[in-house]
Design a protein around this motif. Structure first.
Motif, PDB file in Angstrom:
ATOM      1  N   ARG A  84       0.657  -1.318   0.034  1.00  0.00           N
ATOM      2  CA  ARG A  84      -0.054   0.015  -0.074  1.00  0.00           C
ATOM      3  C   ARG A  84       0.879   1.232   0.012  1.00  0.00           C
ATOM      4  NH1 ARG A  84      -3.324  -3.485   3.062  1.00  0.00           N
ATOM      5  NH2 ARG A  84      -2.283  -2.916   5.068  1.00  0.00           N
ATOM      6  N   LEU A  85       1.900   1.325   0.634  1.00  0.00           N
ATOM      7  CA  LEU A  85       2.889   2.400   0.591  1.00  0.00           C
ATOM      8  C   LEU A  85       3.184   2.624  -0.777  1.00  0.00           C
ATOM      9  CD1 LEU A  85       5.450   2.119   3.708  1.00  0.00           C
ATOM     10  CD2 LEU A  85       3.495   3.721   3.208  1.00  0.00           C
ATOM     11  N   VAL A  86       3.706   1.756  -1.667  1.00  0.00           N
ATOM     12  CA  VAL A  86       4.373   1.802  -2.919  1.00  0.00           C
ATOM     13  C   VAL A  86       3.392   1.827  -4.344  1.00  0.00           C
ATOM     14  CG1 VAL A  86       6.497   0.918  -1.960  1.00  0.00           C
ATOM     15  CG2 VAL A  86       4.980  -0.668  -3.285  1.00  0.00           C
ATOM     16  N   ALA A  87       2.134   1.301  -4.098  1.00  0.00           N
ATOM     17  CA  ALA A  87       1.222   0.982  -5.131  1.00  0.00           C
ATOM     18  C   ALA A  87       1.131   2.280  -5.957  1.00  0.00           C
ATOM     19  CB  ALA A  87       0.170   0.166  -4.640  1.00  0.00           C
ATOM     20  N   GLY A  88       1.139   3.454  -5.353  1.00  0.00           N
ATOM     21  CA  GLY A  88       0.576   4.606  -5.984  1.00  0.00           C
ATOM     22  C   GLY A  88       1.627   5.481  -6.139  1.00  0.00           C
ATOM     23  N   LEU A  89       2.975   4.992  -6.061  1.00  0.00           N
ATOM     24  CA  LEU A  89       4.018   6.168  -6.220  1.00  0.00           C
ATOM     25  C   LEU A  89       4.438   6.528  -7.719  1.00  0.00           C
ATOM     26  CD1 LEU A  89       6.652   4.750  -3.820  1.00  0.00           C
ATOM     27  CD2 LEU A  89       5.071   6.417  -3.366  1.00  0.00           C
ATOM     28  N   THR A  90       4.659   7.688  -7.877  1.00  0.00           N
ATOM     29  CA  THR A  90       5.027   8.185  -9.116  1.00  0.00           C
ATOM     30  C   THR A  90       6.389   7.513  -9.462  1.00  0.00           C
ATOM     31  OG1 THR A  90       6.265  10.069  -8.095  1.00  0.00           O
ATOM     32  CG2 THR A  90       3.924  10.387  -8.883  1.00  0.00           C
ATOM     33  N   PRO A  91       7.030   7.396 -10.535  1.00  0.00           N
ATOM     34  CA  PRO A  91       8.124   7.062 -11.056  1.00  0.00           C
ATOM     35  C   PRO A  91       9.378   7.704 -10.305  1.00  0.00           C
ATOM     36  CG  PRO A  91       6.869   7.137 -13.045  1.00  0.00           C
ATOM     37  CD  PRO A  91       6.080   7.802 -12.010  1.00  0.00           C
TER      38      PRO A  91
ATOM     39  N   LEU B 164       6.527  -4.235  -9.582  1.00  0.00           N
ATOM     40  CA  LEU B 164       5.627  -4.328  -8.348  1.00  0.00           C
ATOM     41  C   LEU B 164       4.651  -5.707  -8.786  1.00  0.00           C
ATOM     42  CD1 LEU B 164       3.911  -3.217  -5.921  1.00  0.00           C
ATOM     43  CD2 LEU B 164       2.657  -1.892  -7.529  1.00  0.00           C
ATOM     44  N   ALA B 165       4.465  -5.875 -10.027  1.00  0.00           N
ATOM     45  CA  ALA B 165       3.688  -7.038 -10.444  1.00  0.00           C
ATOM     46  C   ALA B 165       4.577  -8.314 -10.119  1.00  0.00           C
ATOM     47  CB  ALA B 165       3.428  -6.985 -11.862  1.00  0.00           C
ATOM     48  N   ARG B 166       5.890  -8.220 -10.332  1.00  0.00           N
ATOM     49  CA  ARG B 166       7.027  -9.375 -10.034  1.00  0.00           C
ATOM     50  C   ARG B 166       7.037  -9.478  -8.677  1.00  0.00           C
ATOM     51  NH1 ARG B 166      12.633  -9.382 -12.816  1.00  0.00           N
ATOM     52  NH2 ARG B 166      11.395  -9.392 -14.631  1.00  0.00           N
ATOM     53  N   TRP B 167       6.993  -8.524  -7.778  1.00  0.00           N
ATOM     54  CA  TRP B 167       7.152  -8.707  -6.434  1.00  0.00           C
ATOM     55  C   TRP B 167       5.772  -9.564  -5.823  1.00  0.00           C
ATOM     56  CZ3 TRP B 167       5.486  -4.804  -2.250  1.00  0.00           C
ATOM     57  CH2 TRP B 167       5.560  -5.219  -1.129  1.00  0.00           C
ATOM     58  N   ARG B 168       4.677  -8.886  -6.419  1.00  0.00           N
ATOM     59  CA  ARG B 168       3.278  -9.486  -6.008  1.00  0.00           C
ATOM     60  C   ARG B 168       3.278 -11.054  -6.444  1.00  0.00           C
ATOM     61  NH1 ARG B 168      -0.288  -4.287  -7.883  1.00  0.00           N
ATOM     62  NH2 ARG B 168      -0.350  -3.167  -5.908  1.00  0.00           N
ATOM     63  N   SER B 169       3.509 -11.222  -7.434  1.00  0.00           N
ATOM     64  CA  SER B 169       3.287 -12.457  -8.054  1.00  0.00           C
ATOM     65  C   SER B 169       4.355 -13.586  -7.224  1.00  0.00           C
ATOM     66  CB  SER B 169       3.500 -12.797  -9.459  1.00  0.00           C
ATOM     67  OG  SER B 169       4.909 -12.513  -9.797  1.00  0.00           O
ATOM     68  N   GLY B 170       5.764 -13.174  -7.196  1.00  0.00           N
ATOM     69  CA  GLY B 170       6.322 -13.974  -6.345  1.00  0.00           C
ATOM     70  C   GLY B 170       6.190 -14.200  -5.135  1.00  0.00           C
ATOM     71  N   ARG B 171       5.604 -13.116  -4.166  1.00  0.00           N
ATOM     72  CA  ARG B 171       5.209 -13.565  -2.883  1.00  0.00           C
ATOM     73  C   ARG B 171       3.940 -14.332  -2.668  1.00  0.00           C
ATOM     74  NH1 ARG B 171       3.371  -7.218  -2.669  1.00  0.00           N
ATOM     75  NH2 ARG B 171       1.098  -7.686  -1.820  1.00  0.00           N
ATOM     76  N   ASP B 172       3.327 -14.088  -3.684  1.00  0.00           N
ATOM     77  CA  ASP B 172       1.936 -14.924  -3.636  1.00  0.00           C
ATOM     78  C   ASP B 172       2.249 -16.589  -3.946  1.00  0.00           C
ATOM     79  OD1 ASP B 172       0.358 -12.757  -3.219  1.00  0.00           O
ATOM     80  OD2 ASP B 172      -0.413 -12.570  -5.272  1.00  0.00           O
ATOM     81  N   ALA B 173       3.212 -16.715  -4.907  1.00  0.00           N
ATOM     82  CA  ALA B 173       3.596 -17.951  -5.050  1.00  0.00           C
ATOM     83  C   ALA B 173       4.379 -18.671  -3.986  1.00  0.00           C
ATOM     84  CB  ALA B 173       4.544 -18.095  -6.341  1.00  0.00           C
ATOM     85  N   LEU B 174       5.261 -17.562  -3.294  1.00  0.00           N
ATOM     86  CA  LEU B 174       5.658 -18.461  -1.859  1.00  0.00           C
ATOM     87  C   LEU B 174       4.653 -18.489  -0.875  1.00  0.00           C
ATOM     88  CD1 LEU B 174       8.355 -18.802  -0.275  1.00  0.00           C
ATOM     89  CD2 LEU B 174       8.487 -16.638   0.228  1.00  0.00           C
ATOM     90  N   ASP B 175       3.738 -17.797  -0.605  1.00  0.00           N
ATOM     91  CA  ASP B 175       2.690 -17.975   0.297  1.00  0.00           C
ATOM     92  C   ASP B 175       1.939 -19.055  -0.126  1.00  0.00           C
ATOM     93  OD1 ASP B 175       0.608 -16.251   2.113  1.00  0.00           O
ATOM     94  OD2 ASP B 175      -0.483 -17.698   0.758  1.00  0.00           O
ATOM     95  N   ARG B 176       1.666 -19.556  -1.299  1.00  0.00           N
ATOM     96  CA  ARG B 176       0.870 -21.113  -1.619  1.00  0.00           C
ATOM     97  C   ARG B 176       1.777 -21.963  -1.337  1.00  0.00           C
ATOM     98  NH1 ARG B 176      -0.723 -17.831  -5.945  1.00  0.00           N
ATOM     99  NH2 ARG B 176       1.207 -19.018  -7.226  1.00  0.00           N
ATOM    100  N   ALA B 177       3.212 -21.652  -1.616  1.00  0.00           N
ATOM    101  CA  ALA B 177       3.989 -22.836  -1.539  1.00  0.00           C
ATOM    102  C   ALA B 177       4.185 -23.048  -0.008  1.00  0.00           C
ATOM    103  CB  ALA B 177       5.420 -22.667  -2.027  1.00  0.00           C
TER     104      ALA B 177
END
Length: 274
Positions: free
Chosen positions: A20-27, A96-109
């Motif tokens: 939530r801290l980083v999702a809306g940040l500008t480049p 951001l998408a890479r971080w989200r997908s990786g942590r979701d995969a780790l959570d499931r594993a």
């Protein structure tokens, strides 16, 4: 055998809070410098994405993880920086998408692992709860670095209980990594949680002990603040020495943080290096 679900749940919550801290940040804000020398906000998130990938490999693909260890040995001290640099230059949405997908995969594993399983890591092998705790610790600590760059002072939560427990359990590691012999006796550690609860570790009658806020102890063992800036009290020479060298993260001794200046004292607690 303790159920690892609570720490996995807390890891998810900690990750979502940082998201939530980083999702809306500008480049431009993704490019802000953080307290870790040479690291921007993007580097911090890229590092978390990389280590989540490494943890996922450790849990699900031993051969892939062994390849990562070989790469780490070949690159030495530059390995952490290179891992962050790999993705830090991506467009923020892609990172951001890479971080989200990786942590979701780790959570499931982690939730799918058989009870009692242990996995290789860069330090000693880890059980599920230990792996989740290590990831929570890193997410919280690097999240502090991001918050520092953004000028935000995040409110601590009782999720710190996992990090505090890890900090106590890694006492002997901290001595060893500094070339010192760990004390034979345990310490008593008594910490006040953000909620006001009291967390206690070690024998009641231990002659050496550490007391103070749990937040300060977690800042110390993740090396996100200098001891002089924290309200921790040590009784006994070995306990006092521990507060100078404590680290809950794997790897060589961290460089720690310098004491804050008078000007800095008015602002949020500064995060530390990696």
């Amino acid at each position: 055998m303790a159920d690892p679900t609570p720490v996995i749940d807390d890891l998810r919550a900690e990750s979502e809070e940082l998201d939530r801290l980083v999702a809306g940040l500008t480049p431009e804000r993704w490019a802000l410098a953080t307290p870790a020398p040479g690291w921007t906000v993007a580097h911090q998130i890229a590092h978390l994405a990389w280590t989540d990938h490494a943890a996922l490999a450790a849990v699900t693909d031993a051969d892939a993880f062994r390849a990562l260890v070989g790469k780490a040995l070949a690159h030495g001290d530059s390995f952490v920086d290179e891992g962050a640099k790999e993705s830090a230059g991506l467009p923020p949405a892609e990172l951001l998408a890479r971080w989200r997908s990786g942590r979701d995969a780790l959570d499931r594993a982690l939730r799918a692992v058989e009870p009692g399983a242990r996995f290789p890591w860069f330090g000693p092998p880890m059980a599920v709860a230990s792996m989740a705790t290590a990831r929570l610790m890193e997410t919280w600590a690097h999240g502090l670095d991001v918050a520092d760059a953004l000028g935000i002072d995040p409110a601590p939560t009782d999720r710190l209980a996992h990090i505090a427990r890890l900090g106590v359990r890694t006492r002997d590691f901290a001595y060893t990594v500094h070339g010192l012999t760990p004390p034979a006796e345990e310490f008593r550690v008594r910490l006040t949680a953000p909620s006001g609860a009291v967390w206690e570790y070690g024998p009641d009658d231990a002659p050496q002990h550490v007391t103070g806020p749990a937040l300060d102890f977690c800042l110390l063992v993740t090396q996100r603040a200098h001891r002089d800036d924290l309200a921790l009290t040590a009784t006994g020479p070995d306990a006092d020495r521990w507060l100078d060298i404590a680290q809950a993260f794997a790897g060589p001794p961290g460089s720690g943080r310098k004491p804050r200046t008078a000007e800095e004292t008015a602002g949020p607690v500064e995060g530390s290096g990696r």
